[in-house]
Motif scaffolding. Structure first.
Motif, PDB file in Angstrom:
ATOM      1  N   ARG A  45      45.342  44.350  34.050  1.00  0.00           N
ATOM      2  CA  ARG A  45      46.340  45.308  34.525  1.00  0.00           C
ATOM      3  C   ARG A  45      46.051  46.647  33.855  1.00  0.00           C
ATOM      4  O   ARG A  45      46.046  46.759  32.633  1.00  0.00           O
ATOM      5  CB  ARG A  45      47.748  44.822  34.218  1.00  0.00           C
ATOM      6  N   SER A  46      45.814  47.653  34.681  1.00  0.00           N
ATOM      7  CA  SER A  46      45.330  48.947  34.207  1.00  0.00           C
ATOM      8  C   SER A  46      46.481  49.927  33.996  1.00  0.00           C
ATOM      9  O   SER A  46      47.251  50.209  34.921  1.00  0.00           O
ATOM     10  CB  SER A  46      44.336  49.524  35.218  1.00  0.00           C
ATOM     11  N   THR A  93      50.140  40.314  40.544  1.00  0.00           N
ATOM     12  CA  THR A  93      50.239  40.387  39.092  1.00  0.00           C
ATOM     13  C   THR A  93      51.446  39.592  38.622  1.00  0.00           C
ATOM     14  O   THR A  93      52.454  39.487  39.322  1.00  0.00           O
ATOM     15  CB  THR A  93      50.369  41.844  38.615  1.00  0.00           C
ATOM     16  N   ARG A  94      51.319  39.027  37.414  1.00  0.00           N
ATOM     17  CA  ARG A  94      52.404  38.227  36.828  1.00  0.00           C
ATOM     18  C   ARG A  94      52.553  38.609  35.364  1.00  0.00           C
ATOM     19  O   ARG A  94      51.822  38.104  34.523  1.00  0.00           O
ATOM     20  CB  ARG A  94      52.098  36.730  36.935  1.00  0.00           C
ATOM     21  N   GLY A  95      53.466  39.485  35.067  1.00  0.00           N
ATOM     22  CA  GLY A  95      53.664  39.868  33.682  1.00  0.00           C
ATOM     23  C   GLY A  95      52.385  40.420  33.082  1.00  0.00           C
ATOM     24  O   GLY A  95      51.645  41.169  33.715  1.00  0.00           O
ATOM     25  N   ARG A 130      46.264  36.087  35.679  1.00  0.00           N
ATOM     26  CA  ARG A 130      45.969  34.789  36.281  1.00  0.00           C
ATOM     27  C   ARG A 130      47.051  33.772  35.983  1.00  0.00           C
ATOM     28  O   ARG A 130      47.641  33.766  34.901  1.00  0.00           O
ATOM     29  CB  ARG A 130      44.642  34.234  35.742  1.00  0.00           C
ATOM     30  N   ARG A 131      47.278  32.861  36.952  1.00  0.00           N
ATOM     31  CA  ARG A 131      48.133  31.701  36.692  1.00  0.00           C
ATOM     32  C   ARG A 131      47.368  30.643  35.914  1.00  0.00           C
ATOM     33  O   ARG A 131      47.941  29.785  35.276  1.00  0.00           O
ATOM     34  CB  ARG A 131      48.612  31.083  38.010  1.00  0.00           C
ATOM     35  N   ASP A 170      42.906  51.076  28.304  1.00  0.00           N
ATOM     36  CA  ASP A 170      43.328  50.914  29.702  1.00  0.00           C
ATOM     37  C   ASP A 170      44.017  49.583  29.956  1.00  0.00           C
ATOM     38  O   ASP A 170      44.906  49.490  30.794  1.00  0.00           O
ATOM     39  CB  ASP A 170      42.115  51.044  30.629  1.00  0.00           C
ATOM     40  N   ARG A 171      43.626  48.549  29.236  1.00  0.00           N
ATOM     41  CA  ARG A 171      44.135  47.203  29.521  1.00  0.00           C
ATOM     42  C   ARG A 171      45.536  47.007  28.967  1.00  0.00           C
ATOM     43  O   ARG A 171      45.827  47.355  27.831  1.00  0.00           O
ATOM     44  CB  ARG A 171      43.202  46.161  28.904  1.00  0.00           C
ATOM     45  N   TRP A 172      46.400  46.418  29.814  1.00  0.00           N
ATOM     46  CA  TRP A 172      47.718  45.987  29.359  1.00  0.00           C
ATOM     47  C   TRP A 172      47.790  44.473  29.500  1.00  0.00           C
ATOM     48  O   TRP A 172      47.558  43.924  30.572  1.00  0.00           O
ATOM     49  CB  TRP A 172      48.819  46.633  30.189  1.00  0.00           C
ATOM     50  N   GLY A 173      48.082  43.778  28.410  1.00  0.00           N
ATOM     51  CA  GLY A 173      48.141  42.327  28.447  1.00  0.00           C
ATOM     52  C   GLY A 173      46.764  41.701  28.307  1.00  0.00           C
ATOM     53  O   GLY A 173      45.812  42.323  27.833  1.00  0.00           O
ATOM     54  N   GLU A 174      46.672  40.453  28.736  1.00  0.00           N
ATOM     55  CA  GLU A 174      45.421  39.712  28.627  1.00  0.00           C
ATOM     56  C   GLU A 174      44.533  39.970  29.842  1.00  0.00           C
ATOM     57  O   GLU A 174      45.030  40.188  30.946  1.00  0.00           O
ATOM     58  CB  GLU A 174      45.698  38.211  28.525  1.00  0.00           C
TER      59      GLU A 174
END
Length: 223
Positions: A86-87, A112-114, A118-119, A67-71
């Motif tokens: 990000r799901s 969301t950022r890419g 989190r920033r 389910d997770r995309w990215g960190e």
């Protein structure tokens, strides 16, 4: 002093957390995020929260497979850990859970950022509970993740750094976490009281609660 300055600056609890998260494998990709005065260290399957007193929380991740995309992103608030990502199932919107209810992931509202939710700017705990991100206040069990802006405090008042919304008037502004309002330009007295002829690079200047009453390699308390 047998080990010299490098031993003095070492952090055994960080090394322990790293071993627990990676199994001692330097090839394992890590995510570290702040939760002042704590640090969050995450790996593929588990996460640790560290403070001056050592490891304060251990949690095995319950992110649904595939389910997770990215960190993933993390926030540590009043002893509770928020895990979110990000799901793919939700069209890359945010989804997450608080570690006290790991089997109940839910949609979250937030920016969301890419691939990184989190920033990873500094967030600060509030005396009455909750954690301010500069763009709002996060409490345990919340389903809205506030945006992050650089935030500083002198222990009483708060300021956030704003880019000026295109008008060039960027700098620190007064900030009231309770109401979420950003006020006039201003600085903590410690940053404002400069010697004659000196200038301040605001975006590189900060002030946070001291970790202890004595000077350490990480910080020196000021009045």
């Amino acid at each position: 002093m047998r080990g010299g300055i490098f031993d003095e600056l070492g952090w055994p609890d960080w090394e322990l957390a790293w071993r627990e998260v990676t199994g001692g494998d330097h090839r394992v990709e890590l995510t570290w995020q702040e939760a002042w005065p704590y640090v969050i260290l995450g790996g593929p399957t588990t996460v640790r929260v560290l403070g001056a007193e050592g490891i304060v929380l251990r949690h095995d991740l319950r992110i649904p497979a595939g389910d997770r995309w990215g960190e993933p992103g993390y926030h540590y608030v009043d002893g509770h850990l928020l895990v979110y990502w990000r799901s793919q199932e939700l069209g890359y919107d945010l989804r997450g859970y608080w570690h006290s209810a790991p089997d109940e992931p839910q949609p979250l509202q937030g920016r969301t950022r890419g691939s990184q939710p989190r920033r990873n700017t500094i967030t600060l705990p509030l005396p009455g509970g909750g954690r301010t991100t500069g763009g709002g206040v996060l409490h345990p069990a919340d389903s809205v993740v506030p945006d992050e802006l650089p935030v500083i405090t002198d222990g009483t008042a708060h300021w956030v750094y704003r880019d000026g919304d295109g008008d060039g008037d960027h700098g620190w502004r007064e900030y009231d976490p309770a109401s979420g309002t950003h006020g006039r330009r201003g600085l903590p007295r410690f940053l404002a009281d400069l010697p004659p002829g000196e200038s301040l690079t605001e975006h590189r200047s900060w002030l946070r609660p001291a970790l202890s009453e004595r000077a350490t390699p990480a910080a020196v308390p000021v009045d």
